[in-house]
Scaffold this active site. Structure first.
Site, PDB file in Angstrom:
ATOM      1  N   ASP A   1       0.722  -1.227   0.073  1.00  0.00           N
ATOM      2  CA  ASP A   1      -0.122   0.069   0.004  1.00  0.00           C
ATOM      3  C   ASP A   1       0.745   1.150  -0.135  1.00  0.00           C
ATOM      4  O   ASP A   1       0.354   1.994  -0.522  1.00  0.00           O
ATOM      5  CB  ASP A   1      -0.983   0.083   1.194  1.00  0.00           C
ATOM      6  CG  ASP A   1      -2.166  -0.984   1.055  1.00  0.00           C
ATOM      7  OD1 ASP A   1      -2.045  -1.610   0.125  1.00  0.00           O
ATOM      8  OD2 ASP A   1      -3.123  -0.848   2.004  1.00  0.00           O
TER       9      ASP A   1
ATOM     10  N   ARG B   1       2.735  20.643  22.829  1.00  0.00           N
ATOM     11  CA  ARG B   1       2.275  19.523  23.503  1.00  0.00           C
ATOM     12  C   ARG B   1       0.633  19.414  23.220  1.00  0.00           C
ATOM     13  O   ARG B   1       0.220  18.630  22.874  1.00  0.00           O
ATOM     14  CB  ARG B   1       2.314  19.870  25.066  1.00  0.00           C
ATOM     15  CG  ARG B   1       1.969  18.716  25.927  1.00  0.00           C
ATOM     16  CD  ARG B   1       2.850  17.317  26.009  1.00  0.00           C
ATOM     17  NE  ARG B   1       2.428  16.517  26.776  1.00  0.00           N
ATOM     18  CZ  ARG B   1       3.207  16.240  27.848  1.00  0.00           C
ATOM     19  NH1 ARG B   1       4.063  17.172  28.083  1.00  0.00           N
ATOM     20  NH2 ARG B   1       2.907  15.224  28.551  1.00  0.00           N
TER      21      ARG B   1
END
Lengths: 267, 267, 267, 267
Positions: free
Chosen positions: C48, C132
């Site tokens: 793939d 973050r």
């Protein structure tokens, strides 16, 4: 169910009560609740379901249990059916016993206890099959923990974390960890998250719509107990434990990997 | 349930049948199934549950429905109770009608159809409250799609995606999308994932343990139908649709954000 | 990466350009971008990832591609390496072609397009490895859809639904369905849910903190493009499609079951 | 970041070092690392991020910290900015101190420690922004626990369970519970589940593809440390703890409900 046809006999060369299948084999069958009193060890053939079924009995009598897995997936069973020769290790009593935390589960109704049980896996409070959403208020002794609107909630031990709780999205809790685990089942309005608590809490679950909605309590997958509006389901760490015989040095990690279909090797 | 006390009267200045609560208000009440035949539009007071309850009726008669939300959370209701003056917009017939996809749900037993219904939200095949795990085989007309071992499976429309399906972990499907959605409920042994399918499929669900385990079919949260071992539950896109009246230009996005408690503003 | 050493030769007995590995085999290698113009069909050896890498090229030239899977898991590859004799079916041109939806992905900066690509799987807008939390505003042409605070968001095609989107908790969308799929990555403050949209929408993603937080766009897992504060990432259904050659009659259901490690047989 | 402009002064009437914002207010600022040695208590204005930033410092010096929340969401902060008068309770030293478990985090490279830190929330091992999948092998001292193929893994304390770990699907662990929590980030090939472990384990994470894929370690959201192929990230319970001052009798349950936007009241 598997245990309906259970029989017990004393095997002369080994210092424990042996259980096996099938009266049709011509074996003498004696009731478990009699034999357990004088038994030193119980061997459960069948798998985790069998151990779960026996857990209350062996815990109350403090008899260790050794599971032999006849089925597909077992976290508690120690031996596969092709490892039966390892039973010889029992002869010289050279095995470890692992104590698994259990839950005291009771239902208070009008100040009186109307249900009492102990659970090795879990206590499930859930809707009947017709009701669509049940509302549950969940408290610890310190105050309200959360509300769940959904199919119900699972209070489980670390041992039970790999059962229904995991199917509902809960974490895997190491069996030797000491935690109470609360996992909501298909919660409608809250973020879907499990709660991992310290073992000293007393959890109370109330179902204010129980009369109208059919809400049930089921301990270790057993017979459902029908709750009423003002019932309080109490769940706390039991003083009883299930003692599992460990013949191998397999750690939880190894068992987990092996039983869960080799995630480790697949990943 | 809310509709038990419904009554209907013709409001002279507006070209539609109006429904309201309370015979106690001295209003003449006529049965919905009679009035619906000559009605141009139905106003449903109550919320999404009311619309859900009426969906089969309005769909079969192709009458558009306008929901007035009296409750807490509504994806299908168009107006809040304090916006009733917007009903004046109906007078000059200046509103859009949004067609919502529905499902044909039937049960085949021994080659015969023993149950037939249409669903606006979903068809749920799930375990009874006592059973712990039910096994379901799920097919499309092309072959087996998946197996589910767990609490059950939800086949839903885009409209139903924000209901039980979302609680079970399914995605939000835009109501105007054309998809069949399959969401397993607490699956034990498979990765927990929903399937989003093209609308032309015919889904078949079989419950090989139904006799022993009590497996139920419930359409739009209605009365549970008890399944047997060789039953085939068929779910496909219906030729019927529920026509929702849209007075405002609120998009699905806006409604979603507003109704789901302002995720957009919180994030 | 696999394609760095790709070479192309015309195979006389078959009416298409054949690609293979290894100049070391003494084969003449010609550049793909030249050969593709006159090619009738491309055979991609690798899996793939290879098809994904080639997707833009074959889509722009409308050349169908046949994947031969050399790796571990393939949803798009048609043949396993031990099925190469089925290539003979190509000789009489007896195969189906499945058109897979693609995405137009562009970045607008100050009214000008600074990035343009087409995606077979997905467009991922995510934080850099240090940041973050990134905040993203997501719109359709109808208004704001949602805000995501977390690691980012994945806009994917049905084909891409079984890739990164599934890892982030998204549903499996049938490849022949026509949907745009949006899946948040580790969302902090909102309920974790994917959005399944109709294919006619134009999705816009804005990252107001991009300057400070390092936010990247990556299409089909390719080279990351660094976003700035006022950039608008636009994602919509492309007029291009990837045409996959189907030699077998395997349905998506069968492939899914086979490729996903036999969930069907395990459940 | 918030702490860049921090200053410290001794407030005569109260027996602790006080920190506040703004040199522009004409206050004398002294460095935290000097003052902390003689401080009896630290007040952190800002929120959980501030406490997280200070955690290493206060833990090493065993100074209790009191958080005053200026931001939006705080699990560790004790007071809201409008509750500052409760600081008077500090005068007679009438407060509880809650010890929060921390993690020792180190990186071994060629047998030598090349990184050392302590974490109040978590240690995150994750892919760089370009890489698509990182493969991690996770061990305890008893053997391999699991493999993760995905964006990475989070090792967190109970305190950190409501941070990034929860965004990745992890459970809420009561702050006073003693557990190590491992949560995979967007795992590709395994069932998405957190692991809750006993606190005595030593966790080792290895990233065999680190050289090629850019894998980073970040402790409490701080500066990323770049890992190499044979590095071993070690995570275990620290002997250090963060001591949080508790003025109120608010339980974790109450704080959780309040801070998480009133799930209890909404449900």
């Amino acid at each position: 169910k598997l245990l309906d046809a259970l029989h017990f006999q004393t095997v002369v060369c080994l210092p424990f009560q042996r259980e096996g299948y099938g009266a049709e084999l011509g074996l003498r069958i004696t009731p478990l609740h009699q034999e357990i009193r004088s038994a030193d060890l119980l061997i459960a053939f069948g798998g985790d379901g069998t151990i779960l079924h026996l857990a209350r009995t062996v815990a109350l009598h403090s008899v260790p249990v050794l599971g032999v897995n006849l089925g597909s997936l077992g976290f508690m069973s120690e031996l596969e059916v092709d490892e039966l020769d390892r039973l010889r290790d029992l002869a010289d009593w050279s095995f470890d016993v692992e104590s698994r935390m259990m839950l005291d589960v009771s239902v208070l109704r009008g100040g009186k206890s109307v249900y009492n049980n102990i659970a090795l896996n879990d206590a499930v409070i859930s809707k009947g099959s017709i009701a669509r959403v049940v509302r549950l208020n969940i408290f610890t002794e310190e105050g309200q923990l959360t509300k769940v609107g959904g199919d119900g909630v699972i209070a489980s031990t670390p041992t039970g974390s790999t059962g229904y709780s995991m199917a509902a999205g809960g974490p895997i809790v190491e069996p030797t960890a000491r935690n109470l685990l609360l996992t909501p089942i298909c919660p409608h309005s809250t973020r879907s998250s499990s709660y991992v608590l310290s073992p000293e809490h007393v959890i109370t679950v109330e179902a204010p719509d129980a009369n109208r909605k059919f809400v049930y309590l089921s301990v270790d997958g057993g017979k459902a107990f029908s709750l009423k509006n003002n019932d309080q389901v109490r769940v706390s760490t039991s003083r009883y434990t299930t003692k599992l015989v460990r013949l191998s040095k397999k750690s939880f990690c190894e068992i987990l990997d092996k039983k869960m279909g080799g995630e480790v090797t697949k990943a």
